[in-house]
Design an enzyme around this catalytic site. Structure first.
Site, PDB file in Angstrom:
ATOM      1  N   CYS A  96       0.837  -1.200   0.000  1.00 50.71           N
ATOM      2  CA  CYS A  96       0.000   0.000   0.000  1.00 50.71           C
ATOM      3  C   CYS A  96       0.872   1.250   0.000  1.00 50.71           C
ATOM      4  CB  CYS A  96      -0.917   0.001   1.210  1.00 50.71           C
ATOM      5  SG  CYS A  96      -2.025   1.427   1.262  1.00 50.71           S
ATOM      6  N   GLY A 208      -2.815  -6.796 -10.253  1.00 49.12           N
ATOM      7  CA  GLY A 208      -2.532  -5.509 -10.868  1.00 49.12           C
ATOM      8  C   GLY A 208      -3.007  -5.414 -12.308  1.00 49.12           C
ATOM      9  N   GLY A 229      -8.889  -6.869  -8.159  1.00 45.43           N
ATOM     10  CA  GLY A 229      -9.336  -5.884  -7.186  1.00 45.43           C
ATOM     11  C   GLY A 229     -10.519  -5.103  -7.693  1.00 45.43           C
TER      12      GLY A 229
END
Length: 333
Positions: A96, A208, A229
């Site tokens: 992060c 990603g 995600g």
């Protein structure tokens, strides 16, 4: 032939998004995908409201707890608490890029401290019997990605870690916002494949920029899994195909309408406990993406769910708007 393990497909930990209501919703779409919590800092787990931070419904299994921190003793204690709550995996956030995370010396900035990460992972592994895993970037700022990624992975592997989720971008800790860090640094899938080729005994999951299930399956060939995600969150209907396409389940795909029906008991139970409908409805907004009536579906859930006493009738009205739009299109055809 053994079925693929849960990490063959997972939904990424996402701050402010993958809370317990989101995970319960995703679970009605896929029975097999591995789900992750939002990142929770080790001090918060130790000193905070544990039931609020860690509580989850049994329907969410398999579910992993993602921790943030850089103090081995704190992480070990937080991991032990998480394992006692019943989580199936403890994951350390080394990816992060937010300012808040950097100021706390955890997240992507730990890519610069592989030996510390290894020490943290050794402490976590010693504290729990469930898998202890790492989610990382390929590097930060001006690091050489080969050196930074392999250095981190090798240090953690020496501490006994076998499973790594690699977000295949650098994180730029100065000059880019967290949002920009999800889009601007270029993707380097070949480096993740090289990592698997040169460290075949490790489990490597790609994360990603994976926007569709087709793209994920193509990009993840030869690896141990893929993690989606934002695509999974904004277009959750794709999760309805995961059990068949990824895990080889001999079951029909879960249609969006069927998912809403399956989610109703959870919604009803939480509403009865006093959870406001918007806390759950916000995770469902993308369910009808691309279908006739999708805009009306989002509008009804957004506008009507905030009215005092709003309940399941709002979800029913939103679903009915889609069915009506689909019927009109069928008639017109």
């Amino acid at each position: 032939m053994a079925p693929p393990p849960a990490h063959a497909f997972s939904v990424a930990p996402m701050m402010d998004w993958t809370d317990r209501h989101c995970r319960a919703f995703h679970r009605v779409l896929s029975r097999r995908a591995l789900l992750y919590t939002e990142m929770v800092t080790a001090p918060a787990v130790i000193h905070g409201d544990r039931d609020r931070l860690l509580g989850f419904d049994a329907v969410e299994h398999p579910v992993a707890l993602q921790l943030g921190g850089s103090d081995p003793a704190q992480l070990a204690e937080a991991a032990r608490i998480g394992a006692d709550y019943g989580y199936d995996e403890i994951n350390l956030n080394v990816g992060c890029p937010s300012d808040r995370v950097q100021s706390g010396r955890f997240g992507a900035c730990l890519m610069r401290e592989p030996e510390l990460v290894a020490e943290c992972m050794a402490a976590i592994r010693a504290a729990v019997s469930v898998p202890a895993t790492v989610k990382c970037r390929i590097g930060v700022d001006d690091q050489d990605p080969v050196q930074s990624l392999f250095g981190l992975v090798d240090a953690c592997a020496a501490a006994g870690v076998r499973h790594f989720v690699v977000h295949a971008r650098k994180a730029w800790l100065q000059g880019l916002s967290p949002k920009e860090n999800r889009d601007i640094p270029p993707l380097d899938y070949p480096l993740v494949h090289r990592l698997k080729a040169e460290r075949p005994g490790l489990e490597i999951v790609l994360n990603g920029g994976l926007e569709t299930l087709d793209m994920a399956q193509e990009a993840g060939q030869g690896l141990d899994g893929v993690m989606l995600g934002r695509a999974a969150y904004h277009t959750p209907a794709l999760l309805g195909e995961v059990d068949r396409r990824v895990f080889g389940a001999d079951t029909p795909d879960v249609d969006a309408h069927a998912a809403l029906e399956a989610y109703r008991p959870y919604l009803a139970a939480r509403l009865a406990e006093g959870v406001p409908l918007p806390a759950m409805a916000r995770h469902m907004l993308g369910l009808m993406h691309g279908r006739p009536g999708a805009r009306a579906f989002r509008r009804i859930l957004t506008v009507e769910s905030v009215r005092p006493g709003a309940g399941l009738e709002v979800v029913d009205a939103a679903a009915a708007a889609v069915r009506e739009a689909e019927a009109r299109r069928t008639e017109a055809a």
